[in-house]
Design a protein around this motif. Structure first.
Motif, PDB file in Angstrom:
ATOM      1  N   TYR A  91       0.831  -1.204   0.000  1.00 41.37           N
ATOM      2  CA  TYR A  91       0.000   0.000   0.000  1.00 41.37           C
ATOM      3  C   TYR A  91       0.870   1.261   0.000  1.00 41.37           C
ATOM      4  O   TYR A  91       0.792   2.081   0.920  1.00 41.37           O
ATOM      5  N   PRO A  92       1.697   1.465  -1.020  1.00 38.91           N
ATOM      6  CA  PRO A  92       2.620   2.604  -1.008  1.00 38.91           C
ATOM      7  C   PRO A  92       1.932   3.962  -1.046  1.00 38.91           C
ATOM      8  O   PRO A  92       2.498   4.952  -0.580  1.00 38.91           O
ATOM      9  N   ASP A  93       0.705   4.022  -1.571  1.00 43.83           N
ATOM     10  CA  ASP A  93      -0.018   5.286  -1.606  1.00 43.83           C
ATOM     11  C   ASP A  93      -0.547   5.679  -0.233  1.00 43.83           C
ATOM     12  O   ASP A  93      -0.858   6.841   0.003  1.00 43.83           O
ATOM     13  N   ARG A  94      -0.621   4.738   0.694  1.00 44.07           N
ATOM     14  CA  ARG A  94      -1.092   5.014   2.055  1.00 44.07           C
ATOM     15  C   ARG A  94       0.038   5.008   3.081  1.00 44.07           C
ATOM     16  O   ARG A  94       0.007   5.749   4.046  1.00 44.07           O
ATOM     17  N   PHE A  95       1.029   4.135   2.860  1.00 42.95           N
ATOM     18  CA  PHE A  95       2.139   3.982   3.800  1.00 42.95           C
ATOM     19  C   PHE A  95       3.444   4.055   3.012  1.00 42.95           C
ATOM     20  O   PHE A  95       3.975   3.028   2.588  1.00 42.95           O
ATOM     21  N   PRO A  96       3.965   5.271   2.777  1.00 39.20           N
ATOM     22  CA  PRO A  96       5.157   5.411   1.935  1.00 39.20           C
ATOM     23  C   PRO A  96       6.416   4.810   2.539  1.00 39.20           C
ATOM     24  O   PRO A  96       7.335   4.440   1.807  1.00 39.20           O
ATOM     25  N   THR A  97       6.466   4.698   3.854  1.00 39.99           N
ATOM     26  CA  THR A  97       7.622   4.116   4.530  1.00 39.99           C
ATOM     27  C   THR A  97       7.247   3.785   5.971  1.00 39.99           C
ATOM     28  O   THR A  97       6.124   4.024   6.399  1.00 39.99           O
ATOM     29  N   PHE A  98       8.206   3.225   6.691  1.00 42.16           N
ATOM     30  CA  PHE A  98       7.978   2.905   8.100  1.00 42.16           C
ATOM     31  C   PHE A  98       9.240   3.229   8.891  1.00 42.16           C
ATOM     32  O   PHE A  98      10.307   3.430   8.319  1.00 42.16           O
ATOM     33  N   ILE A  99       9.101   3.269  10.194  1.00 43.21           N
ATOM     34  CA  ILE A  99      10.223   3.492  11.096  1.00 43.21           C
ATOM     35  C   ILE A  99      10.642   2.129  11.631  1.00 43.21           C
ATOM     36  O   ILE A  99       9.854   1.446  12.284  1.00 43.21           O
ATOM     37  N   ALA A 100      11.851   1.727  11.316  1.00 43.44           N
ATOM     38  CA  ALA A 100      12.315   0.390  11.694  1.00 43.44           C
ATOM     39  C   ALA A 100      12.439   0.249  13.209  1.00 43.44           C
ATOM     40  O   ALA A 100      12.848   1.175  13.904  1.00 43.44           O
ATOM     41  N   ALA A 101      12.080  -0.921  13.681  1.00 39.54           N
ATOM     42  CA  ALA A 101      12.262  -1.272  15.089  1.00 39.54           C
ATOM     43  C   ALA A 101      13.693  -1.779  15.274  1.00 39.54           C
ATOM     44  O   ALA A 101      14.174  -2.590  14.476  1.00 39.54           O
ATOM     45  N   MET A 102      14.359  -1.293  16.293  1.00 39.69           N
ATOM     46  CA  MET A 102      15.742  -1.689  16.562  1.00 39.69           C
ATOM     47  C   MET A 102      15.848  -2.221  17.986  1.00 39.69           C
ATOM     48  O   MET A 102      15.366  -1.577  18.917  1.00 39.69           O
ATOM     49  N   PRO A 103      16.477  -3.373  18.169  1.00 39.74           N
ATOM     50  CA  PRO A 103      16.642  -3.922  19.523  1.00 39.74           C
ATOM     51  C   PRO A 103      17.810  -3.231  20.227  1.00 39.74           C
ATOM     52  O   PRO A 103      18.962  -3.589  20.040  1.00 39.74           O
ATOM     53  N   THR A 104      17.511  -2.243  21.043  1.00 38.17           N
ATOM     54  CA  THR A 104      18.594  -1.469  21.661  1.00 38.17           C
ATOM     55  C   THR A 104      19.408  -2.283  22.660  1.00 38.17           C
ATOM     56  O   THR A 104      20.472  -1.843  23.070  1.00 38.17           O
ATOM     57  N   ASN A 105      18.932  -3.465  23.015  1.00 37.25           N
ATOM     58  CA  ASN A 105      19.728  -4.319  23.892  1.00 37.25           C
ATOM     59  C   ASN A 105      20.640  -5.269  23.105  1.00 37.25           C
ATOM     60  O   ASN A 105      21.329  -6.090  23.690  1.00 37.25           O
ATOM     61  N   ASN A 106      20.643  -5.138  21.760  1.00 34.38           N
ATOM     62  CA  ASN A 106      21.525  -5.963  20.938  1.00 34.38           C
ATOM     63  C   ASN A 106      21.768  -5.286  19.588  1.00 34.38           C
ATOM     64  O   ASN A 106      21.556  -5.875  18.533  1.00 34.38           O
ATOM     65  N   MET A 107      22.219  -4.064  19.628  1.00 36.68           N
ATOM     66  CA  MET A 107      22.438  -3.292  18.403  1.00 36.68           C
ATOM     67  C   MET A 107      23.512  -3.908  17.509  1.00 36.68           C
ATOM     68  O   MET A 107      23.420  -3.830  16.296  1.00 36.68           O
ATOM     69  N   LEU A 108      24.528  -4.509  18.095  1.00 38.59           N
ATOM     70  CA  LEU A 108      25.614  -5.055  17.286  1.00 38.59           C
ATOM     71  C   LEU A 108      25.151  -6.221  16.410  1.00 38.59           C
ATOM     72  O   LEU A 108      25.785  -6.516  15.398  1.00 38.59           O
ATOM     73  N   LYS A 109      24.078  -6.865  16.783  1.00 41.02           N
ATOM     74  CA  LYS A 109      23.541  -7.948  15.961  1.00 41.02           C
ATOM     75  C   LYS A 109      22.876  -7.386  14.702  1.00 41.02           C
ATOM     76  O   LYS A 109      22.824  -8.040  13.683  1.00 41.02           O
ATOM     77  N   ILE A 110      22.385  -6.169  14.778  1.00 37.22           N
ATOM     78  CA  ILE A 110      21.654  -5.547  13.683  1.00 37.22           C
ATOM     79  C   ILE A 110      22.540  -4.604  12.869  1.00 37.22           C
ATOM     80  O   ILE A 110      22.529  -4.614  11.653  1.00 37.22           O
ATOM     81  N   VAL A 111      23.280  -3.765  13.578  1.00 34.12           N
ATOM     82  CA  VAL A 111      24.126  -2.764  12.921  1.00 34.12           C
ATOM     83  C   VAL A 111      25.575  -3.227  13.012  1.00 34.12           C
ATOM     84  O   VAL A 111      26.097  -3.417  14.102  1.00 34.12           O
ATOM     85  N   PRO A 112      26.238  -3.417  11.879  1.00 29.63           N
ATOM     86  CA  PRO A 112      27.631  -3.878  11.918  1.00 29.63           C
ATOM     87  C   PRO A 112      28.522  -2.930  12.726  1.00 29.63           C
ATOM     88  O   PRO A 112      28.335  -1.720  12.715  1.00 29.63           O
ATOM     89  N   ALA A 113      29.486  -3.506  13.412  1.00 31.08           N
ATOM     90  CA  ALA A 113      30.406  -2.720  14.255  1.00 31.08           C
ATOM     91  C   ALA A 113      31.121  -1.642  13.446  1.00 31.08           C
ATOM     92  O   ALA A 113      31.382  -0.552  13.960  1.00 31.08           O
ATOM     93  N   THR A 114      31.423  -1.916  12.186  1.00 31.98           N
ATOM     94  CA  THR A 114      32.111  -0.910  11.370  1.00 31.98           C
ATOM     95  C   THR A 114      31.253   0.331  11.175  1.00 31.98           C
ATOM     96  O   THR A 114      31.764   1.450  11.178  1.00 31.98           O
ATOM     97  N   VAL A 115      29.956   0.164  11.049  1.00 30.14           N
ATOM     98  CA  VAL A 115      29.062   1.317  10.922  1.00 30.14           C
ATOM     99  C   VAL A 115      29.037   2.087  12.228  1.00 30.14           C
ATOM    100  O   VAL A 115      29.107   3.321  12.247  1.00 30.14           O
TER     101      VAL A 115
END
Length: 126
Positions: A91-115
């Motif tokens: 439904y891109p005409d109704r929901f152009p994007t979303f705000i991603a959920a991030m597990p703040t108790n395990n950020m390194l699993k989601i976001v690479p350490a280099t970033v």
């Protein structure tokens, strides 16, 4: 066109996954009674009442890190984000994007350490 930001939504796949983890939490017991919070068709009917309104979806509470320990929150984030992304694709005409959920108790699993290092974000692994 008007874009409404930070609209909480709980996809069914995510709700079904967290239900056994927090069975007495209002997110599991009460949210399903609020159809526009958990049922995309009900949300679309609500949006139909407002010409040109779009929403940027975000995952409804509780935060991931209050649901599960660090070894399980990346899976919860993946389930939630995949479902929200699918809604946006469908439904891109109704929901152009979303705000991603991030597990703040395990950020390194989601976001690479280099970033994280490039951004000068420190101590996320503690």
């Amino acid at each position: 066109m008007m874009i409404d930001m930070f609209n909480h939504f709980m996809p069914k796949a995510y709700h079904d996954r967290i239900a056994p983890l927090i069975p007495d939490n209002p997110a599991v017991t009460a949210f399903p009674r609020l159809k526009t919070l958990v049922d995309i068709e009900a949300r679309l009917r609500l949006l139909d009442e407002f010409d040109g309104l779009q929403q940027v979806l975000s995952l409804a509470n509780p935060p991931l890190e209050l649901i599960a320990p660090p070894d399980r929150t990346p899976e919860l984030a993946r389930i939630a984000n995949d479902a929200l992304a699918e809604i946006c694709r469908k439904y891109p005409d109704r929901f152009p994007t979303f705000i991603a959920a991030m597990p703040t108790n395990n950020m390194l699993k989601i976001v690479p350490a280099t970033v994280i290092q490039r951004l000068s974000v420190k101590d996320l692994d503690q």
